[in-house]
Scaffold this active site. Structure first.
Site, short mmCIF file in Angstrom:
data_model
loop_
_atom_site.label_atom_id
_atom_site.label_comp_id
_atom_site.label_asym_id
_atom_site.label_seq_id
_atom_site.Cartn_x
_atom_site.Cartn_y
_atom_site.Cartn_z
N CYS A 280 -10.65 17.75 -20.06
CA CYS A 280 -11.33 16.95 -19.05
C CYS A 280 -11.49 15.50 -19.49
O CYS A 280 -11.52 14.59 -18.67
CB CYS A 280 -12.66 17.56 -18.65
SG CYS A 280 -13.87 17.57 -19.98
N THR A 281 -11.60 15.29 -20.78
CA THR A 281 -11.68 13.91 -21.27
C THR A 281 -10.37 13.18 -20.98
O THR A 281 -10.37 12.05 -20.49
CB THR A 281 -11.93 13.87 -22.79
OG1 THR A 281 -13.14 14.55 -23.08
CG2 THR A 281 -12.03 12.43 -23.28
#
Lengths: 524, 464
Positions: free
Chosen positions: B198-199
């Site tokens: 997700c980063t």
């Protein structure tokens, strides 16, 4: 060509950067004696691109060299060792200027000391004590760095000698970031205040960076505790609980990070004792002859006492953390802005001091000042005793402690035995145990000498293990390749640190212990 | 060269090998012939011919070893030349193993080095069995893991779950990164993703995030089917410009071509001096182990935390329960520390392994299902190997296709109808809420099969 060079050095540029590489390429290094120890030391430096090397060795290659020196071969037997080692090294890297002088180092030390003035650094290998003492004096006089390396059977040592070495880019492995959570400045507080921790959007909630969380939490805490941040263990625990109370979900990474980083709020104010020692050093009292390093430190001292409010200039970078990109970028900008402001103040002070001491105010570049500011908390100053000093007045209690510590006793024992074998050689014109036939007598003689040394120094004679004395004789001053390669590796690493002025060189004598691998750094 | 000449040549080394001493191994038998015996009988394999391998070959050759072999699948690159001193600019493109072997043989007469220009997985177990000492100069965790499990797969255990000495293979290992060198504890398992997905996808913050996004996500989106090749400068350039664009979008600075290469290729900074130190330490230990000419770290080879190390040749008698790690650290000068580790009985690679009792009719696919449900293992999508042989591989597609036909077959048959055996399963398990890849050693015992070997003390169950 430049592209190719950059490619060749790529792996090391990632360690010491272009500036480090430039320093290496400007360096002029002298090697004394090119047996395996010296050759292996120089090999690592040549591969790294050191500017120029001069090998001093008057000996001819004999068959015994073929068994431990990679840089000579059958064809070289009977020829100048320096010449062949030089040729081999030149092949490793044609960018290096490799020369040789077919002279014994002893001759140069005794009769031509001015020879050494031309070098940045001298690597002295396999030299006995009395020559080392003389060489050390010469190098100190000429302001040339000296690295001493020796291998002897399964032992060896490396020792640096120069008056003072200053490091700005010490690049420690682990160093706490400079977030100032224990002492936030107005702009940081303002930024945090503008963020609502209780935001409804759960994505934003779990992407609020921990810096903001801690600034807000710390302020809330201070409000309830008379303006103070948590100090006692109990308080620190309660503070963590306070942070946890903001969480809306157990899975919020940013809050977990905040709890982990909570201790930063409790850091003590002001500069570290290590840095305090440096700014309080008498060298801070600068004049026109002071090196730039001390001018910068003098400016730092003033900064800390004024604009810094007790703190050094802000380092300016922040670690990665769970965060919305926008918050993170903005935080970065805030930290960078303060770092720049601090640097500007430092620059002003540096220029004022330079003027005051009668130097060109622009003598130190902005880039250098900026670099100094970034590294201000990590400065290092190392001063080395002269070799003569160390030998004539070793720190007896330290030595005694080393000799009786189970982990250090072999290394300490070897330290004493190195002195002993050199004294033996001075008396008998050879090292102990070189000949099988003399073994028993040599052990007795070496023992007597070792005891004498210990007694002179003020240590107990019994502290030195008998077996170690026998072992030292067994070595018969042999140069074992693997040991030479190890010692050479260590020596070359220290040379690189000294020349690039990055990382922290060893202080003391490093003793390699090939018996049980309990090598040690002895501060004597 | 006649004998006298050899004696002259090796006069320094012989001081250690031909002279008696008091701080030596209990089995040390000094004699002028010891060096000859070392040269004649001890066979050493050097794995890797890079920064460590080059140094190791030199150090071992100049320590009296005469039978060396070296294996490395790589060819020489320009960026190797700052430390891999056996190679010259005109060697670029050639096999590291072959050039290294040739260069050392040229300079040290009498040593014989056989190069192997191939992957370590390409050699079967029998190849590795042949050596007395295996010295590792590897730069990847996967490669080390492989050799680790190869060496461990030799191990046979006695009734008390102790390894049988004759089956122990000594491994000497070194690893370096920048100024740091150490013989590391190798935890089996594949390196997990560097950054959370997700980063990379939603909230990038650093240049590295942007680079990995381009590398791991964007590439596949745009180049469906085409494999990314880190050694292809055009591919690398594409990653760099995509990363740069993304960084600009998010206001992130710091994306450079050099950083892009570093992140994508996992470049480890490396210098000559560190390699020299670690290799020399390894070679010295190998010499001491092979000859007994000095104390070794508790009488056996240094290193690799979970790997059992012992000696397959005649010199060692003691059984091994501990090993040490040699650590060379930098910042405050040089610090060599020796740390003692007690063998971890539950070590998944070198420990006896998790016991799995099976009926002889259980198929490979049923086993795979079982592993997912096993309370202790909970391995999902495991690939199964036995002694390096692939029984079933989940990936890559080519291997999956090749091994798919094994799935409906009884494991008993696949394992050669032996009453017991060791297999390794690599799959995904949940660790602290994260799915990570891991390797598990399984000790399979088939129920109801008569075992002509040692008594089945490890069996929890009773034969039918």
């Amino acid at each position: 060509m430049a592209g190719e060079t950059k490619n060749k050095y790529d792996r090391q540029l990632r360690i010491w950067g272009d500036q480090g590489q430039a320093a290496l390429e400007k360096a002029n290094v002298c090697l004394l004696n090119c047996g395996p120890t010296g050759s292996e030391t120089l090999k690592n430096l040549v591969l790294g691109g050191v500017g120029s090397v001069t090998i001093v060795d008057g000996s001819k290659v004999d068959i015994g060299d073929l068994g431990n020196n990679f840089m000579v071969n059958k064809q070289s037997v009977g020829e100048s060792k320096a010449k062949f080692v030089c040729n081999f090294l030149q092949e490793l890297n044609d960018a290096v200027g490799a020369k040789f002088v077919e002279e014994s180092p002893e001759m140069l030390i005794e009769t031509r000391p001015s020879f050494f003035a031309q070098f940045t650094l001298v690597i002295a290998t396999q030299l006995v004590e009395n020559l080392l003492v003389k060489l050390d004096k010469i190098c100190r006089q000429e302001n040339v760095m000296l690295v001493v390396a020796r291998s002897y059977g399964l032992t060896g040592f490396v020792r640096i000698s120069l008056k003072e070495h200053n490091v700005i880019e010490s690049k420690p492995d682990h160093f706490l970031d400079d977030l100032r959570l224990h002492n936030p400045w107005p702009e940081l507080k303002q930024f945090a205040k503008a963020i609502d921790l209780k935001v409804a959007d759960p994505v934003v909630h779990k992407h609020t960076p921990y810096i903001v969380i801690l600034v807000i939490a710390a302020e809330e805490w201070a409000g309830m505790h008379g303006g103070c941040f948590p100090t006692t263990r109990e308080e620190k625990k309660e503070f963590k609980d306070l942070i946890k109370s903001y969480m809306i979900d157990l899975d919020e990474e940013n809050y977990k990070e905040a709890v982990e980083a909570a201790f930063k709020v409790s850091a003590s104010l002001g500069i570290s004792s290590h840095l305090r020692q440096i700014v309080n050093d008498s060298s801070c009292d600068v004049d026109s002859s002071s090196p730039d390093f001390w001018v910068l430190v003098a400016a730092l001292k003033e900064f800390v006492e004024n604009e810094g409010g007790g703190e050094p200039p802000l380092e300016g970078s922040i670690p990665d953390m769970t965060s919305l990109t926008e918050y993170y970028i903005n935080l970065q900008k805030i930290y960078q802005a303060k770092a720049e402001a601090d640097c500007l103040a430092m620059e002003h002070r540096v220029r004022t001091i330079l003027k005051r001491i009668g130097r060109d105010p622009d003598a130190i570049s902005k880039a250098d000042i900026k670099n100094f500011c970034k590294n201000a908390r990590k400065l290092y100053v190392i001063r080395y005793r002269t070799i003569e000093d160390e030998f004539s007045s070793p720190v007896a209690p330290e030595l005694q402690k080393y000799l009786t510590d189970e982990d250090i006793s072999f290394a300490a024992g070897f330290y004493v035995l190195f002195r002993a074998v050199d004294r033996f050689a001075a008396n008998y014109n050879r090292f102990p145990g070189v000949f099988d036939s003399d073994m028993d007598e040599d052990v007795a003689r070496l023992k007597a000498i070792a005891i004498a040394i210990l007694t002179e120094v003020g240590c107990h004679a019994s502290a030195l293990q008998e077996d170690l004395i026998t072992e030292m004789c067994r070595f018969g001053a042999a140069e074992i390749h693997a040991v030479a390669a190890y010692v050479g590796g260590v020596a070359s690493q220290e040379v690189i640190k000294l020349i690039t002025r990055q990382f922290v060189p060893m202080s003391g004598t490093f003793i390699f212990n090939g018996i049980d691998n309990k090598s040690q750094l002895l501060a004597l | 060269m006649g004998d006298a000449s050899a004696e002259e040549r090796w006069r320094d080394l012989d001081k250690l090998l031909a002279r008696p001493g008091n701080i030596v191994s209990p089995i040390f038998e000094p004699s002028p012939q010891l060096r000859d015996e070392l040269g004649e009988y001890v066979r050493v394999l050097v794995v890797g011919a890079g920064g460590l391998g080059c140094e190791l070959l030199k150090d071992l050759a100049l320590s009296g070893f005469k039978n060396l072999e070296v294996i490395d699948m790589d060819t020489i690159e320009v960026s190797n030349l700052n430390r891999q001193f056996l190679f010259r600019i005109h060697d670029v493109g050639k096999s590291k193993a072959e050039v290294a072997a040739r260069r050392v043989m040229e300079r040290v007469s009498g040593v014989n080095i056989v190069p192997h220009f191939c992957r370590i997985e390409d050699k079967d177990i029998e190849f590795y069995r042949d050596f007395n000492i295996i010295a590792l100069g590897l730069d990847s965790i996967e490669a080390r893991s492989y050799i680790n499990s190869v060496a461990c797969s030799f191990l046979e255990y006695d009734d008390d779950d102790n390894p049988c000495e004759e089956t122990i293979k000594p491994l000497v290992d070194g690893g370096t990164e920048g100024f740091k060198g150490h013989a590391r504890v190798i935890m089996p398992g594949v390196t997990p993703l560097k950054f959370p997905l997700c980063t990379l996808a939603e909230t990038p913050r650093t240049a590295a995030h942007c680079i990995e996004y381009a590398h791991l996500i964007k590439w596949d989106e745009v180049h469906r089917g085409k494999t990314f090749d880190a050694d292809n400068p055009e591919h690398m350039q594409w990653i760099y410009s995509e990363a740069f664009k993304r960084a600009e979008l998010f206001g992130i600075t710091g994306v450079t071509y050099s950083l892009t290469q570093g992140v994508v290729k996992n470049i480890i900074p490396a210098i000559a001096s560190t390699n020299a130190i670690v290799s020399a330490a390894c070679a010295l230990e190998a010499l001491k182990i092979a000859t007994g000419c000095s104390k070794t770290l508790s009488n056996y080879l240094t290193l690799l935390g979970c790997l059992i190390i012992g000696l397959a040749c005649d010199f060692l008698r003691e059984s091994l329960t501990r090993y040490h790690i040699l650590q060379v650290q930098r910042s405050r000068g040089l610090h060599t520390k020796v740390t003692e580790f007690v063998r971890d009985q539950s070590c998944l690679v070198c420990g006896p392994g998790t016991l799995i009792e099976l009926d002889i009719l259980v198929t490979l696919s049923e086993l795979i299902e079982l592993l997912g449900e096993h309370p202790k293992l909970q391995l999902s999508k495991p690939s199964i190997t036995q002694q390096g042989k692939n029984l079933y591989m989940q990936a890559p597609p080519v291997l999956e296709e090749l091994t798919r036909s094994n799935l409906p077959l009884p494991l008993f048959d696949l394992m050669g109808r032996a009453p017991r055996g060791i297999i390794h399963a690599t799959g995904f398990a949940n660790k602290n809420g994260k799915r990570t890849s891991c390797l598990r050693k399984l000790r399979v015992v088939f129920k109801g099969v008569v075992d002509e070997g040692a008594a089945n003390v490890d069996m929890a169950g009773v034969p039918a």
